[in-house]
Design an enzyme around this catalytic site. Sequence first.
Site, mmCIF file in Angstrom:
data_model
loop_
_atom_site.group_PDB
_atom_site.id
_atom_site.type_symbol
_atom_site.label_atom_id
_atom_site.label_comp_id
_atom_site.label_asym_id
_atom_site.label_seq_id
_atom_site.Cartn_x
_atom_site.Cartn_y
_atom_site.Cartn_z
ATOM 1 C CG ASP A 1 35.994 44.182 36.634
ATOM 2 O OD1 ASP A 1 36.111 43.053 37.125
ATOM 3 O OD2 ASP A 1 35.181 45.025 37.066
ATOM 4 C CG HIS B 1 39.548 37.902 42.273
ATOM 5 N ND1 HIS B 1 39.762 37.694 40.928
ATOM 6 C CD2 HIS B 1 38.675 38.928 42.351
ATOM 7 C CE1 HIS B 1 39.053 38.564 40.236
ATOM 8 N NE2 HIS B 1 38.381 39.329 41.075
ATOM 9 C CG ASP B 2 35.310 37.461 41.650
ATOM 10 O OD1 ASP B 2 35.658 38.199 42.587
ATOM 11 O OD2 ASP B 2 35.222 37.843 40.468
ATOM 12 C CG ASP C 1 41.440 43.431 36.866
ATOM 13 O OD1 ASP C 1 40.501 43.745 36.115
ATOM 14 O OD2 ASP C 1 41.410 42.471 37.653
ATOM 15 C CD GLU D 1 34.447 39.580 35.338
ATOM 16 O OE1 GLU D 1 34.224 38.857 36.308
ATOM 17 O OE2 GLU D 1 34.364 40.816 35.394
HETATM 18 C C1 NOJ Z 1 34.453 41.274 38.701
HETATM 19 C C2 NOJ Z 1 35.605 41.101 39.646
HETATM 20 O O1 NOJ Z 1 36.219 39.862 39.385
HETATM 21 C C3 NOJ Z 1 35.047 41.182 41.049
HETATM 22 O O2 NOJ Z 1 36.008 40.837 42.023
HETATM 23 C C4 NOJ Z 1 34.513 42.579 41.268
HETATM 24 O O3 NOJ Z 1 33.887 42.636 42.537
HETATM 25 C C5 NOJ Z 1 33.501 42.954 40.193
HETATM 26 N N1 NOJ Z 1 33.917 42.606 38.859
HETATM 27 C C6 NOJ Z 1 33.239 44.441 40.207
HETATM 28 O O4 NOJ Z 1 34.328 45.131 39.665
#
Ligand code: NOJ
Length: 553
Positions: free
Chosen positions: A202, A332-333, A100, A259
């Site tokens: 990310d 994970h979000d 990541d 992302e």
């Molecule tokens: C996206 C990530 O998936 C998330 O978990 C993170 O808090 C934010 N970016 C900040 O890096």
Amino acid sequence: MKNEMKWWQKTILYECYPKSFLDTRAQGTGTLRGIIEKLPYLESLGVGALWLTPIYKSPMVDNGYDVEDYYQIDPVYGSMIDMDELIAEGKKHGIRIVMDLVFNHTSDQCAWFKESKTSRDNPKSNWYVWADPKEDGSAPTNWRSIFGGSAWKWCEERKQYYLHTFAEAQPDLNWESPELRKALYDVANFWVDKGVGGFRIDAISYIKKPSVFTDGEPDGQDGLAALNGLVNNMDGILDFLNEFKKEVCEGKDIFTVGETNGISHDMLKDWVGDDGVFDMLIEYTHISPEFKQNENWCEPQEWKLSDLKKMLSASQNVINDFGWYPIYFENHDKPRCVDHYFEENADKVLTAKLIGTMLMTLRGTPFIYQGQEIGMSNVSWPDISCYNDISSLEQYKTAINSGYSKEDALKGIHRFSRDNARTPMQWSSDRNAGFTDGEPWLSVNENYLTINVDKEENDPSSVLNYYRKLNQLRNEYPCLISGSYKSSNDEDDQTYAYERHYEDQIIRIILNFTGQELVYEDIPEGSKILLCSYPDHHKGILQPYEALIIKID
Ligand code: NOJ
């Protein structure tokens, strides 16, 4: 359709949240050795790429998305020796490690930031986004950070504000600095040289900031304006990303997945493919149909299956012709999908199988999120103090400040908290679900006695073994990988039926999203049932939450 698929289009990617995967040291958090131990398990699921959320040295304010040192493994996970072993062992199991890359921001504990904040003329002074206050001494703009509150934080040492798109402890990097960009490419190349198979990148659509900082239209009671729409995909971002591609990716055997919140289908040509910057982009539209984000607080909203299907069909139709997306329903979000797309009392095993069917048969690379393959579900802890996720804690605060009762605020947290997906992996019926012999950093979901890997290994009708069957089908029928997508009933709010077409093969997938029996007679004579989520399919009927895959001759 020609079959010129790349390895990352044909494989299955597994997202591992290392902190919650497997602890081999009785310390309460997962370790790299825990991941090494489970490589055969991942191989048995058909996984060819393993995305690790950040494992770099970090103060863990945002569980690793606040990087202190990109060149070190956080001691909680192990050492660089463990990491080298994971990469090497992974290869033996046909699994490439995907790192990541957190390149929009670092931790405020990163040496780069510590140097940058000391003065306005040190060598790294412009590596972060610094700005003077407004005349009245207040923050340069009224932007709200993604986790809530002002996106600017005052630094007494330098007598300036710095920008943080996410938490205060995550200062944004300034990509306008060529030296900073070079430092980032060096980081990525260090990991390429170590032999990783690719990168998940990310929050990358936020890296380019406007040249002049101006207030946005306030959109909440706090008088602030969400930064998301104001500092996202700004003109000029592609210059940076094309440079990244040239310096890091070209000529190397790696793949990239960005992302990129806010990149619509019509922009895809710039963002993926030979002339684009990445290999695939994380698609957002379909992932949260049932909630809207409002001043950093999530509110449930009415949604219909037809909305979800139209969103999926829109992106599927695009990649029939060009580009590639991951297919994912959890990460994970996000909350667990069995609690996300279905009513509260829906059967968890059947719904987990239904989503698994969609995940593994839509066009794109399936991204399985750890625990999804055994049907893990949300938690409903009794007090906000049980939660760890920085964004949930901020959301709860916002809700209370906006007049919600504690009870209602907690209801929202139960439904939307990122901790739902972060509870420890449930390996067995042993203490702490076999995750750790110590005290887990986040409570284990109390349903681990019924939902765990050991138990499901021994049950031929488990969610886990159903995922394995889906993987076998993908291997057996190239149509499920290379075939084009065709939806047949986007308007229907009860079922989702679509087909994959490849050469002379047609495979149809039929999913009953309701808890009722439905009449379904549209199965042509001579079709072969490849997989059903029930022991048997009943002719003319779809059983509650039934998932069915048929080959049409
Ligand atoms: C996206 C990530 O998936 C998330 O978990 C993170 O808090 C934010 N970016 C900040 O890096």
